[in-house]
Scaffold this active site. Structure first.
Site, mmCIF file in Angstrom:
data_model
loop_
_atom_site.group_PDB
_atom_site.id
_atom_site.type_symbol
_atom_site.label_atom_id
_atom_site.label_comp_id
_atom_site.label_asym_id
_atom_site.label_seq_id
_atom_site.Cartn_x
_atom_site.Cartn_y
_atom_site.Cartn_z
ATOM 1 C CB SER A 32 -19.429 -30.383 -41.851
ATOM 2 O OG SER A 32 -20.480 -31.609 -40.707
ATOM 3 N N GLY A 33 -21.597 -27.678 -39.459
ATOM 4 C CA GLY A 33 -22.205 -27.004 -39.513
ATOM 5 C C GLY A 33 -22.254 -26.242 -39.581
ATOM 6 C CG ASN A 34 -25.872 -24.295 -38.818
ATOM 7 O OD1 ASN A 34 -26.284 -24.948 -39.878
ATOM 8 N ND2 ASN A 34 -26.714 -23.616 -37.573
ATOM 9 C CB ILE A 35 -19.865 -21.460 -37.873
ATOM 10 C CG1 ILE A 35 -20.482 -21.007 -37.276
ATOM 11 C CG2 ILE A 35 -18.753 -20.997 -37.703
ATOM 12 C CD1 ILE A 35 -19.595 -20.862 -35.813
ATOM 13 C CB CYS A 66 -21.044 -14.137 -32.720
ATOM 14 S SG CYS A 66 -22.292 -14.780 -31.254
ATOM 15 C CB SER A 109 -29.016 -17.961 -35.017
ATOM 16 O OG SER A 109 -28.576 -17.506 -33.772
ATOM 17 N N GLY A 112 -26.812 -23.272 -32.657
ATOM 18 C CA GLY A 112 -27.222 -24.490 -32.607
ATOM 19 C C GLY A 112 -26.177 -25.486 -31.722
ATOM 20 C CG ASN A 172 -18.071 -23.589 -27.342
ATOM 21 O OD1 ASN A 172 -17.267 -24.475 -26.088
ATOM 22 N ND2 ASN A 172 -18.168 -24.459 -28.673
ATOM 23 C CG ASN A 207 -25.744 -15.123 -33.798
ATOM 24 O OD1 ASN A 207 -26.540 -15.149 -34.702
ATOM 25 N ND2 ASN A 207 -25.463 -16.765 -33.063
#
EC number: 1.2.1.10
Length: 315
Positions: A15-18, A135, A166, A168, A174, A293
């Site tokens: 449930s993060g940015n992506i 990305c 951008s 996170g 990763n 990205n």
């Protein structure tokens, strides 16, 4: 256009940015998918709050919580926007309950085949799990493939520069997987004999848009054909990432045999060097426009799942 009754239900893990941007994209743009569940591990996350406000079932108990939701029985597609390590466990757990579930992996885990929609989606429409690379991979591998369609590519190197703001916690955790997965996909999908990927987190303020540089070393070939192939590929990516564009004209350099380049792991190289410069502006559905990205990942994931869902409707 598909009706709500024929749309396939999808869950988003992360449930993060992506994950949140993907949820909004599906709601606004999808013809064949309906967001049925949003899964997180932080009960206070903005993504879960937004999902609940939009009428989407939510859980903060991870993938186990997803399987306890009443809507789980109806879910055909799962987007995983967590981390590489978590994805391996999530996929294995989901398949104990739903062996045939379709999983779109937005992490660098790569337990399924690499998928870059404009290059190789047709070959993986029936795959139970596809990996969206990274990305940087989504932005640059189409350009490597564009050159590969004209000339044999011996080596390709990409540099992805993204705004620090951008990136996170998932992206930062990763970084090693990013470079490894992207490098492998440059070879497997892009068609390069050897690939290398570099990511740069740019701390500049105000934040800069995502920019990517692609260097391709190939056998000698017709420059006009390569440039035309690159431009066609860029237009194909723009169909699902409108903010994707070539920053300037394709550049070429001849590498003569009497002054070859030395590429680690490849040796001496002479031939044609093609340089492609890309900028990716985000659609700003949830994330800022500079976060191209993240936007290209969610856009590619949606394009992939849309085609898969459409193929099920037309089967």
């Amino acid at each position: 256009m598909a009706t709500d009754n024929t749309k396939r239900k999808a869950a988003i893990i992360g449930s993060g940015n992506i994950g949140t941007d993907l949820m909004i994209k599906i709601m606004r743009r999808s013809r064949h998918l309906d967001v049925a569940a949003m899964v997180g591990i932080d009960p206070a996350s903005d993504g879960l709050a937004r999902a609940a406000k939009l009428g989407v079932a939510t859980t903060h108990e991870g993938v186990q919580g997803l399987t306890r939701l009443s809507v789980f029985d109806e879910i055909d597609f799962v987007f995983d926007a967590t981390s590489a390590g978590a994805h391996v466990k999530n996929d294995a757990f989901l398949r104990t309950l739903k062996p045939g579930i379709r999983v779109i992996d937005l992490t660098p885990a790569a337990i399924g085949p690499y998928c870059v929609p404009v290059v190789n989606l047709d070959a993986h429409l029936d795959a139970p799990n596809v990996n969206m690379v990274t990305c940087g991979g989504q932005a640059t591998i189409p350009m490597v493939a564009a050159v590969s369609r004209v000339a044999k590519v011996h080596y390709a190197e990409i540099v992805a520069s993204i705004s620090s703001r951008s990136a996170g916690p998932g992206t930062r955790a990763n970084i090693d997987e990013f470079t490894e997965t992207t490098s492998k996909a440059i070879e497997a999908v892009g068609g390069a004999g050897k690939g290398k990927a570099i990511i740069v987190l740019n701390p500049a303020e105000p934040p800069l848009m995502m920019r990517d540089t692609v260097y391709v070393l190939s056998e000698a070939a017709d420059r006009a054909q390569i440039e035309a192939s690159v431009e066609r590929m860029a237009a194909a990516v723009q169909a699902y990432v409108p903010g994707y564009r070539l920053k300037q004209s394709v550049q070429f350099d001849d590498i003569p045999a009497n002054a070859p380049l030395h590429i680690p792991g490849l040796g001496r190289f002479s031939g044609l060097k093609t340089s492609v410069f890309i900028e990716v502006e985000g659609a700003a559905h949830y994330l800022p426009a500079y976060a191209g990205n993240l936007d290209i990942m969610t856009s590619a994931a949606l394009a992939t799942a849309e085609r898969m869902a459409a193929s099920l409707v037309n089967a």
